[in-house]
Design an enzyme around this catalytic site. Structure first.
Site, PDB file in Angstrom:
ATOM      1  N   SER A  64       0.804  -1.237   0.000  1.00 26.75           N
ATOM      2  CA  SER A  64       0.000   0.000   0.000  1.00 26.75           C
ATOM      3  C   SER A  64       0.825   1.269   0.000  1.00 26.75           C
ATOM      4  CB  SER A  64      -0.920   0.029   1.220  1.00 26.75           C
ATOM      5  OG  SER A  64      -1.906  -0.957   1.103  1.00 26.75           O
ATOM      6  N   LYS A  67       0.481   3.450  -2.891  1.00 23.87           N
ATOM      7  CA  LYS A  67      -0.669   4.354  -3.040  1.00 23.87           C
ATOM      8  C   LYS A  67      -0.268   5.833  -2.975  1.00 23.87           C
ATOM      9  CE  LYS A  67      -3.737   0.883  -1.014  1.00 23.87           C
ATOM     10  NZ  LYS A  67      -4.437   0.427   0.219  1.00 23.87           N
ATOM     11  N   TYR A 191      -3.564  -2.453 -10.372  1.00 26.17           N
ATOM     12  CA  TYR A 191      -3.497  -2.250  -8.920  1.00 26.17           C
ATOM     13  C   TYR A 191      -2.659  -3.343  -8.249  1.00 26.17           C
ATOM     14  CZ  TYR A 191      -5.024  -2.020  -4.050  1.00 26.17           C
ATOM     15  OH  TYR A 191      -5.041  -1.956  -2.683  1.00 26.17           O
ATOM     16  N   TYR A 243      -4.817   3.428   7.863  1.00 22.37           N
ATOM     17  CA  TYR A 243      -6.147   2.845   8.021  1.00 22.37           C
ATOM     18  C   TYR A 243      -6.742   3.271   9.357  1.00 22.37           C
ATOM     19  CZ  TYR A 243      -3.618   0.062   4.631  1.00 22.37           C
ATOM     20  OH  TYR A 243      -2.841  -0.326   3.601  1.00 22.37           O
ATOM     21  N   VAL A 261       1.086  -3.707   3.941  1.00 23.32           N
ATOM     22  CA  VAL A 261       1.044  -4.992   4.655  1.00 23.32           C
ATOM     23  C   VAL A 261       2.292  -5.835   4.439  1.00 23.32           C
ATOM     24  CG1 VAL A 261      -1.463  -5.234   4.821  1.00 23.32           C
ATOM     25  CG2 VAL A 261      -0.269  -6.103   2.803  1.00 23.32           C
TER      26      VAL A 261
END
Lengths: 309, 309, 309, 309
Positions: A64, A67, A191, A243, A261
């Site tokens: 992530s 991102k 993605y 998150y 992760v």
């Protein structure tokens, strides 16, 4: 040796001795094979000094953390039009929650939860073929890190593609509201692959340097974004980068950051340093356990918190 | 005249000319009587220079801004035990939502949504009579602002007590989980009254100065909290200070801040300044419309964003 | 002419004159082409008398009504093991909601919301190829209706497959919890096709007759299920057969029933009659507007409500 | 001895031998004192024959069963205007959930969850003093059961009033939307007291007889409501009478019914019988464990299911 060198060395030593390391992510089978004892750290300060510790040159799956970079790339391509597809608020929900999407008619809360990042990827793809978009993302990462050896771990990408049903649910859900422009498989393919980019802490700290240095990387001389955009991406990382552990990270570490992760975290001390840490064991919110502790110690000792030294 | 004086004057002038001012809160009848054209600003920099503009000396109802100070007071009394009753994550929900409470068994997400602030008030009350606890809170505000004339607007407090059914629902809900120690009416009484404290921008900027100056107020010489605690309260304000507009405030303004439905906002530029703005018209997330714009302009021109100047 | 004939004729006449017919479903493009003025009704009483009115022999897309028959088929194949994958409670949510799935870890509330019916389809598929499973479902429908001319409308099925992103989201979501055994595309393919079965009111009333007659169809002599199972399927239709309009249907009509977005409703008066109505205009809960009114009138005049004549 | 007498005796015998009885409700301290071994049953058939078994004459706290009677009374007073304050759909949520209230702006899903019953009580109260309204409710119960000895257990009422914070949350929440007309304390006071009415199975079966007999009680000759209203109340009991266990009750028992946390259940076999059972141990959805099993056996043996004998 500088103070930064000393502190980085200290932190790496402390982390080596930590008994409790959290759980390695198993939801992508390939990620579960990583050595849970690994720990790496790399810091680049305003003057360009690089301090490293532990496994700073071992590549890991950035997941992530990608991102942040796809958001930067998409903002460059479509500008503030991006915010019609994605919000800017913390979600208060786990990274893969679909409840919020239903409540808000297919608009993800922010670009750093999975649904938001899929929407951002869709904007980058925008009519191109998946491998073209992916090539563009990869070249952007190589440009930012000034390192053309960075690649995608195809095994991780394939593993995620085989098992990424939750992400497929999110993408199909947004598509049902007409909020993805491309075929679901195309968007998901890009993605999954950009999440599978492999980088070392050293490479990641270099790639994130433009965020710490007002939009430009002084080492390479590359101007990446306007200072205001760097500032705003930092703000998003602070409020949404971890998150439903974002508040805790701000409280304890006090820096904008983005976790993955795979166990990596990119953190930014504006005007002061770009920092990458990596340790595969995660806490219950999916953020690297040792990574967060290392950043807390580092920030504290260097006086780098943005909330008051 | 200093740059700060100039900028504050400019911002106050701009705000005076803004045509669209948002809606004045009407859910508490007394608040609806305020002049929607009012605008005030007060800034105190690290050296103690005070710059003011507009209605900087008009008292207004601080409402939820009081939550920053009750949190500070409660942490002083019960320490980290407070975090057993309240979380530290952004809620992703409106200020008075009860859904999150049900999903998380009566533990509010953070101390800055209504439920969280009621829980914090209950910890301050802790066996005392409501008027004792309220006296303590008021004296704390007077001490912080170094101004013994600060009072509670009894009409606002009474108005809220008559109509605060949503807050009564939140309090009873937490009580049903055993998460309030005092009678619901006692806790709510103290809560409604501390929200009804009236202060001017000048008083509020002074009261918040310890957060900008590492825990102490250099003007008064009072050490209020340890530097680490000031830093952490700032982090909470950044992630949770504006309800479901917190991400937007961080993105646009880039400072820790706390808003109230009376139209006030307290903002903190760590190491640099304590800032209070006030304008009664609110946007849809319940935050002062002009207050946010004024802070965005001020921060931009002074280069005070914590995310990179 | 019998009383039933008279009442059916009356109801068909009244429906022909109704000015407000609701909105034809447009989410599947093929469904939007149906004549909004169509209305059909067919009733088969305990003695096997058939009364029809309006467009009782025009085939329409049965859509979610197929869920009653796939549930019957799946219970025959896997028995009560089915209830490990699907619940038996009304959902209180729209037919395509995904929120409930997240709250209950991928177990749909009941077999009559989309997610539940997809899970049931997956159990029928169970290792077979999609066209084998589909053949079995179609033959079961032909057997129940005693009519081998019943077919699948391939255009509707293809239309749904092209645009059924919300159902793809539901299926992928359940798959992420390991609650689908077959490839998502296989299960969805079968699901979209059995929803696209086309039947007339006459055929549908015949197919549903075993539910009204304690598990057997006296016209064909076929024993379909044990009486207890018929009773239980009726109970599920009563509580869950009309999504978040189920309570209203029970309140006004007072019969077990199952609606589809094609505008059809199958209703069962236990021991008395099997009833099919069809009119394409829907109300806001996705149930046929005229279909419900027709059933309310019919039930009232015949004294068939299960809640007291 | 009739078949009904035999079956009731059998069922009472079976229940006496059941080893697992569920947990007695403890959330109201007074309820926790009841003997967990108690079991009672009373059935009154269409001809007025009464069959009883076990502790059929021991009074117990009817709790939520009172909601059926307050709904009947309120419909008599305000008619269909009642449905502006309360919905008619199953909630899919526990009896005391507040989430649904927030999602639907303070309108409870149905009159049989706590929020809905509080709203109904508020309509009965409607400007009167609490004790007047309560007197009216109690006299209505005495009239229905044809027994003037029925009273309110003041200890249970007081116990609930001291600890009913969750209900206070629900009431205040609705009040915040302007959906309660009376002071919250008045409405809650009446609600807590009518839930504390104590009745035996025999009294309860008599009181519910009008629902089984098309609106009138043949034993007393009292016409209570129109047949249509009895039918509709039965429909609501079927879809909503057991909270998030309503689907299960319909599936297994197949009768309209209403349970209370005191362990009682009133069930209605339209045209055939009024049934009351009582056993204090509850299952996880808050419904009497043995009560449900007893009704399942009784209905099965008597062939009374409304979904097909």
């Amino acid at each position: 040796m500088s103070k930064l060198d000393d502190v980085v060395k200290e932190v790496a030593d402390e982390m080596r001795r930590m008994p409790e390391r959290g759980e390695v992510a198993t939801y992508i089978p390939e990620l579960a094979r990583v050595d849970p004892k690994a720990f790496g750290i790399a810091v680049i300060d305003a003057e360009g000094n690089v301090a490293v510790g532990g496994d700073a040159d071992t590549p890991f799956s950035i997941q992530s953390i990608s991102k942040v970079f796809t958001l930067t790339l998409a903002l460059g391509k479509v500008g503030d039009r991006l915010w019609k597809r994605v919000g800017r608020e913390p979600s208060g929900s786990p990274f893969n929650s679909i409840v919020q999407l239903e409540n808000e008619k297919g608009i993800p809360r922010n670009p750093f939860i999975n649904a938001g990042a899929i929407a951002v990827t869709d904007l980058i793809l925008s009519g191109h073929l998946p491998r073209e978009a992916l090539g563009e993302i990869l070249r952007f990462m190589q440009f930012l890190a000034d390192d053309s050896t960075i690649t995608i771990d195809q095994q991780v990408a394939a593993s995620e593609q085989r098992t990424g049903f939750r992400n497929a649910a999110l993408a199909n859900y947004m598509k049902s509201f007409g909020h993805l422009d491309n075929p679901v498989d195309f968007t998901l393919g890009v993605y999954f692959h950009h999440c599978a980019i492999a980088m070392s802490c050293r490479q990641l700290a270099m790639a994130g340097r433009f965020l710490a240095q007002f939009g430009s990387n002084p080492s390479t001389g590359h101007a990446v974004v306007q200072p205001e955009r760097a500032r705003r991406i930092n703000a998003l990382m602070l409020t949404c980068g971890h998150y439903d552990g974002s508040g805790e990270f701000a409280y304890r570490v006090g820096l904008p950051g983005k976790s993955g992760v795979g166990g990596g975290i990119l953190a930014v001390a504006p005007g002061k340093a770009s920092i990458a840490v990596w340790s595969p064991g995660l806490d219950t919110t999916g953020n690297s356990r040792l990574g967060q502790i290392a950043l807390e110690h580092l920030t504290h000792r260097m006086g780098w918190s943005i909330f008051g030294a």
